[in-house]
Scaffold this active site. Structure first.
Site, short mmCIF file in Angstrom:
data_model
loop_
_atom_site.label_atom_id
_atom_site.label_comp_id
_atom_site.label_asym_id
_atom_site.label_seq_id
_atom_site.Cartn_x
_atom_site.Cartn_y
_atom_site.Cartn_z
N GLY A 188 -32.13 -57.87 24.05
CA GLY A 188 -31.38 -58.37 23.01
C GLY A 188 -30.43 -57.30 22.42
N CYS A 189 -29.87 -57.30 20.98
CA CYS A 189 -29.00 -56.39 20.65
C CYS A 189 -29.34 -54.89 21.19
CB CYS A 189 -28.92 -56.62 19.17
SG CYS A 189 -27.93 -55.21 18.40
N PHE A 190 -28.43 -54.05 21.77
CA PHE A 190 -28.94 -53.00 22.45
C PHE A 190 -29.16 -51.66 21.35
CE2 PHE A 190 -24.20 -52.78 24.18
CZ PHE A 190 -23.76 -52.74 22.82
N TRP A 191 -28.98 -52.07 20.30
CA TRP A 191 -28.78 -50.69 19.26
C TRP A 191 -30.26 -50.31 19.09
CZ3 TRP A 191 -25.29 -53.80 15.43
CH2 TRP A 191 -24.00 -53.62 15.79
#
Length: 322
Positions: free
Chosen positions: A161-164
């Protein structure tokens, strides 16, 4: 001879922008230098032109005409909106979103009349102005990550998912030496964040992990990965509230042992959940580094400028967007 900046190079640049009368508009002083790829139209053309031909440490100053900055001012972008179509509650200076050819355009309310009608202006605030631009080439930034880790170290690549938030989870693992976010498993060369988010490049938002196998095993990294993925392992192209092919989950192996362990762990999770696990397990393809502002995003502060701990062993809940 020193390397000079040319089209296709990703560069880190400090800059200052001011009006002709010296009024300051923008400056990267006190901030990390932003990165952009020359020739990709990621910044105003005047900045691209100023940086072309520079070597690291070189500085340049130029007056940038409107056509190379924010364009000439266009009167057809100033619109009178009758009261019957004007949104209620807007005041002068408010921003509104317009749609043109499927693209959102930001406009400003420049006048509100007593009868409720208003005038909005879709020109950029700096349209029609000549700007004074100062730039310094700080460094070149390689877009393609090395395919091999440092001697004696291991390399792993995951998408969840969102890599952050995924990156911060791995930053906290003892034995992880470095992390980087970027784009994996796609077809396009040198993809940008905007391109990947369009879903047209085929990439995932991924995290590249360099680790010391004497301190942390690949199995332990898999545990961290599955903790982040959770039940989203059973949802295709969806992680939490994020949907799209770029948010699919994946383990991208760098050797046969990683492949064996990844496939074993995915099968084990599938048996425990009683549902098909759709997380892909594939050979790692070239890893394209994401833009500099994405790197260690949550540790640096995220959207709310409230940095989260990347200390080894930290168990604080991860706020995915800052």
């Amino acid at each position: 001879a020193s390397r000079v900046a040319k089209d296709g190079d990703c560069v880190l640049v400090h800059y200052k922008v001011s009006l002709e009368d010296g009024t300051a508009i923008d400056s990267t002083t006190g901030r990390d230098p932003p990165s952009f790829t020359i020739g990709k139209r990621q910044v105003m053309q005047g900045l691209e032109q100023l940086v072309r031909g520079l070597s690291v440490g070189d500085k340049a100053i130029a007056d940038v005409p409107p056509q190379l900055a924010f364009g000439e001012r266009r009167e057809d972008l100033v619109l009178d909106v009758p009261a019957s179509k004007a949104p209620e509650g807007l005041t002068e200076g408010a921003q509104v979103q317009l749609a043109s050819g499927g693209r959102p355009i930001t406009a400003r309310v420049v006048k509100v009349n007593e009868d409720g009608s208003m005038t909005i202006d879709a020109n950029h605030e700096l349209a029609g102005k000549t700007l004074k631009l100062e730039a310094e080439l700080v460094d070149f930034r390689e877009l393609l990550a090395p395919s091999e880790p440092p001697p004696g170290m291991g390399l792993a690549t995951f998408a969840a998912g969102c890599f952050w938030g995924v990156e911060l989870a791995f930053q906290r693992v003892p034995g992880v030496l470095s992390t980087a976010v970027g784009y994996a498993q796609g077809e396009a060369q040198a993809p940008t964040y905007e391109g990947v988010c369009s879903g047209k490049t085929g990439h995932t938002e991924a995290v590249r992990v360099v680790f010391d196998p004497n301190v942390v095993s690949f199995e332990k990294l898999l545990d961290t990965f599955w903790e982040r993925v959770g039940r989203n392992a059973t949802t295709l192209n969806k992680t939490g509230n994020d949907e799209g092919t770029q948010y699919r989950s994946g383990i991208y192996y760098h050797n046969e042992e990683q492949q064996r362990l990844a496939e074993k762990s995915a099968l084990s999770l599938q048996m425990s959940l009683g549902q098909p696990v759709v997380t892909e397990v594939q050979t790692a393809s070239p890893f394209w580094m994401a833009e500099e502002y994405h790197q260690q995003y949550l540790e640096k502060g995220g959207r709310l400028d409230n940095g989260q701990s990347a200390a080894k062993g930290c168990t604080d809940p991860i706020r995915c967007y800052g």
